[in-house]
Structures are given as structure tokens and as C-alpha cells.
Design an enzyme around this catalytic site. Structure first.
Site, PDB file in Angstrom:
ATOM      1  N   GLY A  23       0.764  -1.241   0.000  1.00 38.82           N
ATOM      2  CA  GLY A  23       0.000   0.000   0.000  1.00 38.82           C
ATOM      3  C   GLY A  23       0.794   1.291   0.000  1.00 38.82           C
ATOM      4  O   GLY A  23       0.311   2.317   0.457  1.00 38.82           O
ATOM      5  N   LEU A  41      -3.948  -7.324  -7.050  1.00 43.14           N
ATOM      6  CA  LEU A  41      -3.398  -8.462  -7.786  1.00 43.14           C
ATOM      7  C   LEU A  41      -4.417  -9.330  -8.510  1.00 43.14           C
ATOM      8  O   LEU A  41      -4.060 -10.131  -9.357  1.00 43.14           O
ATOM      9  CB  LEU A  41      -2.551  -9.325  -6.842  1.00 43.14           C
ATOM     10  CG  LEU A  41      -1.191  -8.694  -6.502  1.00 43.14           C
ATOM     11  CD1 LEU A  41      -0.462  -9.521  -5.450  1.00 43.14           C
ATOM     12  CD2 LEU A  41      -0.332  -8.524  -7.749  1.00 43.14           C
ATOM     13  N   ASN A  79      -5.332   1.509 -13.714  1.00 46.51           N
ATOM     14  CA  ASN A  79      -4.340   0.685 -13.011  1.00 46.51           C
ATOM     15  C   ASN A  79      -2.963   1.296 -13.220  1.00 46.51           C
ATOM     16  O   ASN A  79      -2.733   2.003 -14.195  1.00 46.51           O
ATOM     17  CB  ASN A  79      -4.364  -0.733 -13.600  1.00 46.51           C
ATOM     18  CG  ASN A  79      -3.368  -1.664 -12.941  1.00 46.51           C
ATOM     19  OD1 ASN A  79      -3.232  -1.679 -11.716  1.00 46.51           O
ATOM     20  ND2 ASN A  79      -2.645  -2.434 -13.742  1.00 46.51           N
ATOM     21  N   HIS A 130       1.068   0.125 -13.594  1.00 45.44           N
ATOM     22  CA  HIS A 130       1.893  -1.057 -13.858  1.00 45.44           C
ATOM     23  C   HIS A 130       3.350  -0.617 -13.919  1.00 45.44           C
ATOM     24  O   HIS A 130       3.668   0.365 -14.594  1.00 45.44           O
ATOM     25  CB  HIS A 130       1.451  -1.687 -15.181  1.00 45.44           C
ATOM     26  CG  HIS A 130       2.098  -3.004 -15.456  1.00 45.44           C
ATOM     27  ND1 HIS A 130       1.701  -4.164 -14.836  1.00 45.44           N
ATOM     28  CD2 HIS A 130       3.139  -3.337 -16.263  1.00 45.44           C
ATOM     29  CE1 HIS A 130       2.471  -5.163 -15.262  1.00 45.44           C
ATOM     30  NE2 HIS A 130       3.340  -4.677 -16.126  1.00 45.44           N
ATOM     31  N   GLU A 182       6.315   5.959  -9.545  1.00 47.70           N
ATOM     32  CA  GLU A 182       4.876   5.708  -9.352  1.00 47.70           C
ATOM     33  C   GLU A 182       4.329   6.712  -8.346  1.00 47.70           C
ATOM     34  O   GLU A 182       3.292   7.341  -8.559  1.00 47.70           O
ATOM     35  CB  GLU A 182       4.635   4.289  -8.813  1.00 47.70           C
ATOM     36  CG  GLU A 182       4.983   3.199  -9.790  1.00 47.70           C
ATOM     37  CD  GLU A 182       4.592   1.819  -9.258  1.00 47.70           C
ATOM     38  OE1 GLU A 182       3.592   1.709  -8.532  1.00 47.70           O
ATOM     39  OE2 GLU A 182       5.293   0.850  -9.579  1.00 47.70           O
TER      40      GLU A 182
HETATM   41  C1  GRF Z   1       3.319  -1.260  -7.642  1.00 46.66           C
HETATM   42  O1  GRF Z   1       4.568  -1.516  -8.181  1.00 46.66           O
HETATM   43  C2  GRF Z   1       2.280  -1.167  -8.741  1.00 46.66           C
HETATM   44  O2  GRF Z   1       2.793  -0.703  -9.953  1.00 46.66           O
HETATM   45  C3  GRF Z   1       1.847  -2.590  -8.909  1.00 46.66           C
HETATM   46  O3  GRF Z   1       1.854  -3.106  -7.596  1.00 46.66           O
HETATM   47  C4  GRF Z   1       2.795  -2.405  -6.795  1.00 46.66           C
HETATM   48  C5  GRF Z   1       2.088  -1.956  -5.553  1.00 46.66           C
HETATM   49  O4  GRF Z   1       2.950  -1.460  -4.574  1.00 46.66           O
HETATM   50  N1  GRF Z   1       0.583  -2.666  -9.619  1.00 46.66           N
HETATM   51  P1  GRF Z   1       2.346  -0.784  -3.262  1.00 46.66           P
HETATM   52  O5  GRF Z   1       1.434  -1.797  -2.591  1.00 46.66           O
HETATM   53  O6  GRF Z   1       1.606   0.457  -3.668  1.00 46.66           O
HETATM   54  O7  GRF Z   1       3.535  -0.463  -2.422  1.00 46.66           O
END
Ligand code: GRF
Length: 195
Positions: free
Chosen positions: A17, A90, A107, A109, A179
Site C-alpha cells: 500500500g 493483484l 491501473n 503497472h 509511481e
Molecule cells: C506497484 O509496483 C504497482 O505498480 C503494482 O503493484 C505495486 C504496488 O505497490 N501494480 P504498493 O502496494 O503500492 O507499495
């Protein structure tokens, strides 16, 4: 009296998260956009603590409830979110949800789709594959979600270079950092009518 109508963002997450944390921080005092709910498929996920710290309500469900029942769909139809954000979620979102919320689910990625997407491409596997293929560039993709895994239209991509010295772990850290930098801003742009 001003009655500004909030735009509602709901989050789906399964994991640690860190993106949820950043999104909640970013929109905490936002004038227009509010994070209203978290949907999570694991009672042990660390993301739950993060959402609780921001006072965000959550709904827990298991895979069967997502796929074989209407629990999540009905909950979403009641909540009427303006945007559904998958932030480290997931499981595959079933068609009954993607078709009701077409162009309203996004989403993130950790690779440059369409490369390194699809089955098995999650977590550290992605960065391993990027290094194995000797890619010079990697990055993030924020895209719409349809019933096909990782194949909805791209909204935003940001590239970074892969260094000779990178391991899957170092790459994963640098990608996660971007991200965090771009996900909330992109959500804001989408809800402000931009791209
Ligand atoms: C991230 O790398 C995102 O791109 C992928 O899952 C990961 C989630 O990380 N879909 P977090 O739970 O936000 O730390």
C-alpha cells in the site's frame, strides 16, 4: 453557500500500500477529490493499516466473492465512484465490473506496457524480465482497465533508464519512486477532465 460536489475515488489494493499511502496524502485536503473507500482482498494486507490511519472505510472480500458473487459490484454501484483506482491490486477485475465502469477504472503497472504485461508479470518478476532482456529503458504505465489483463488504453507513461549496475531490486525501488511521483497527479488530471 458553496456546495461543491466532491469527486469520489475508490481504491483497490492487495499489498503493502505505498501507492495508497501517497494517494491518501495527496488528496487529504483536496478541494474537489476525495478518497472514500478501499476495497481489499486480504485481511492481512498492510494496506489496511494505511487506509485506517486516514480514516478511510474499507470492504474486505475474497477472490470467490469478487468473481462469483455480486458483493463488490453492488457495493460499487451504491458508492458510485467517479474513478476506481487499482493501486497494487493483484486479482483480475471481472467483466461484470469492467463493463459497468467502462473508462472509470485505472491501473498502475511498473513497466512500459505493452511490454512486460500480462500473466506472471507482477512484482519483482517484471524487473527481472526487464534486466534479462537487456532493456535500456523501463518505467511506469497508468492505463484504463478492461477485461483483458494490462491491455486497456494507456493514459500516462514515464520512462527511466536501466543502468548497467541495476538489479531487479534497485530497479524496482526507482520505478516505485516514480509511481509515487506521478500516480496522484494523473488521477487528478483525469478527474479534472484533462489527460
Ligand atoms: C506497484 O509496483 C504497482 O505498480 C503494482 O503493484 C505495486 C504496488 O505497490 N501494480 P504498493 O502496494 O503500492 O507499495
Amino acid at each position: 453557500m458553496s456546495h461543491k460536489k466532491h469527486k469520489k475515488v475508490v481504491l483497490f489494493a492487495s499489498g503493502s500500500g505505498s501507492n495508497v499511502q501517497k494517494i491518501c496524502e495527496y488528496f487529504q485536503n483536496h478541494q474537489i477529490i476525495k478518497v472514500t473507500h478501499l476495497y481489499c482482498n486480504s485481511s492481512k494486507a498492510r494496506v489496511l493499516e494505511k487506509a485506517k490511519a486516514f480514516g478511510i472505510d474499507y470492504t474486505l472480500f475474497n477472490k470467490a466473492e469478487l468473481l462469483d458473487s455480486d458483493k463488490v459490484l453492488e457495493n460499487l454501484l451504491k458508492t458510485r465512484p467517479d474513478l476506481i483506482v487499482l493501486a497494487g491490486f493483484l486479482l483480475k477485475i471481472p467483466k461484470k465490473i469492467t463493463e459497468k465502469f467502462s473508462n472509470k477504472i485505472i491501473n498502475i503497472h511498473p513497466a512500459l506496457l505493452p511490454k512486460f504485461g500480462g500473466r506472471g508479470m507482477f512484482g519483482i518478476n517484471i524487473h527481472k524480465a526487464v534486466i534479462d532482456k537487456k532493456e535500456k529503458r523501463t518505467g511506469i504505465s497508468i492505463h484504463y482497465v478492461n477485461e483483458k489483463y494490462d491491455q486497456g488504453a494507456n493514459i500516462f507513461q514515464k520512462e527511466i533508464s536501466v543502468k548497467e549496475s541495476d538489479t531487479p531490486q534497485t530497479l524496482s525501488k526507482r520505478v516505485l519512486k516514480i509511481e509515487h511521483e506521478y500516480f496522484s497527479k494523473t488521477i487528478e488530471k483525469i478527474l479534472n477532465g484533462g489527460k
